[in-house]
Write a protein that holds these residues in place. Structure first.
Motif, PDB file in Angstrom:
ATOM      1  N   MET A   1       0.848  -1.169   0.000  1.00 21.86           N
ATOM      2  CA  MET A   1       0.000   0.000   0.000  1.00 21.86           C
ATOM      3  C   MET A   1       0.896   1.236   0.000  1.00 21.86           C
ATOM      4  O   MET A   1       1.797   1.351   0.826  1.00 21.86           O
ATOM      5  CB  MET A   1      -0.901  -0.056   1.235  1.00 21.86           C
ATOM      6  N   PRO A   3       1.773   5.458   0.289  1.00 22.35           N
ATOM      7  CA  PRO A   3       1.425   6.435   1.331  1.00 22.35           C
ATOM      8  C   PRO A   3       0.055   7.096   1.121  1.00 22.35           C
ATOM      9  O   PRO A   3      -0.655   7.359   2.091  1.00 22.35           O
ATOM     10  CB  PRO A   3       2.558   7.460   1.250  1.00 22.35           C
ATOM     11  N   GLN A   5      -2.612   5.771  -0.371  1.00 27.27           N
ATOM     12  CA  GLN A   5      -3.628   4.785  -0.004  1.00 27.27           C
ATOM     13  C   GLN A   5      -3.716   4.630   1.506  1.00 27.27           C
ATOM     14  O   GLN A   5      -4.805   4.530   2.068  1.00 27.27           O
ATOM     15  CB  GLN A   5      -3.316   3.442  -0.671  1.00 27.27           C
ATOM     16  N   GLN A   6      -2.576   4.630   2.164  1.00 30.13           N
ATOM     17  CA  GLN A   6      -2.555   4.519   3.621  1.00 30.13           C
ATOM     18  C   GLN A   6      -3.259   5.707   4.261  1.00 30.13           C
ATOM     19  O   GLN A   6      -4.009   5.547   5.219  1.00 30.13           O
ATOM     20  CB  GLN A   6      -1.114   4.412   4.134  1.00 30.13           C
ATOM     21  N   ARG A   7      -3.043   6.894   3.713  1.00 27.70           N
ATOM     22  CA  ARG A   7      -3.705   8.095   4.254  1.00 27.70           C
ATOM     23  C   ARG A   7      -5.213   8.007   4.054  1.00 27.70           C
ATOM     24  O   ARG A   7      -5.983   8.401   4.933  1.00 27.70           O
ATOM     25  CB  ARG A   7      -3.123   9.351   3.592  1.00 27.70           C
ATOM     26  N   GLU A  10      -6.538   5.798   6.720  1.00 21.50           N
ATOM     27  CA  GLU A  10      -6.547   6.498   8.013  1.00 21.50           C
ATOM     28  C   GLU A  10      -7.751   7.431   8.117  1.00 21.50           C
ATOM     29  O   GLU A  10      -8.416   7.484   9.159  1.00 21.50           O
ATOM     30  CB  GLU A  10      -5.258   7.295   8.195  1.00 21.50           C
ATOM     31  N   HIS A  20      -8.555  -0.722  12.428  1.00 22.43           N
ATOM     32  CA  HIS A  20      -8.199  -1.802  11.494  1.00 22.43           C
ATOM     33  C   HIS A  20      -8.735  -3.146  11.973  1.00 22.43           C
ATOM     34  O   HIS A  20      -9.063  -4.005  11.174  1.00 22.43           O
ATOM     35  CB  HIS A  20      -6.672  -1.909  11.346  1.00 22.43           C
TER      36      HIS A  20
END
Length: 83
Positions: A1, A3, A5-7, A10, A20
């Protein structure tokens, strides 16, 4: 993933007030009683602010899972379009 997509993940978790451990990328939001259309609109607004973009309201129909939210946002991100 990546950054971005990670944001997105979040932001989704923050807006829907889950972790999660409580919801996966492919779990449908409708499975959780407290996630309604207003929550989806809040999510869209948060994503628009974070990524400085405008998502068409019609895209709210796609906000069924975190994975689908990622796909919608990526369609409208300039750096994703250019890639």
């Amino acid at each position: 993933m990546n950054p971005t997509q990670q944001r997105i993940v979040e932001i989704c978790l923050q807006v829907i007030e889950m972790t999660h451990d409580e919801i996966g990328l492919n779990d449908e939001f409708r499975s959780f009683a407290h996630i309604d259309s207003l929550k989806s609109l809040d999510l869209m607004t948060a994503l628009e602010r974070e990524f400085k973009l405008k998502l068409p309201e019609a895209e709210l129909r796609e906000f069924e899972t975190i994975g689908k939210v990622i796909a919608v946002v990526e369609r409208y991100l300039p750096e994703m379009v250019a890639a």
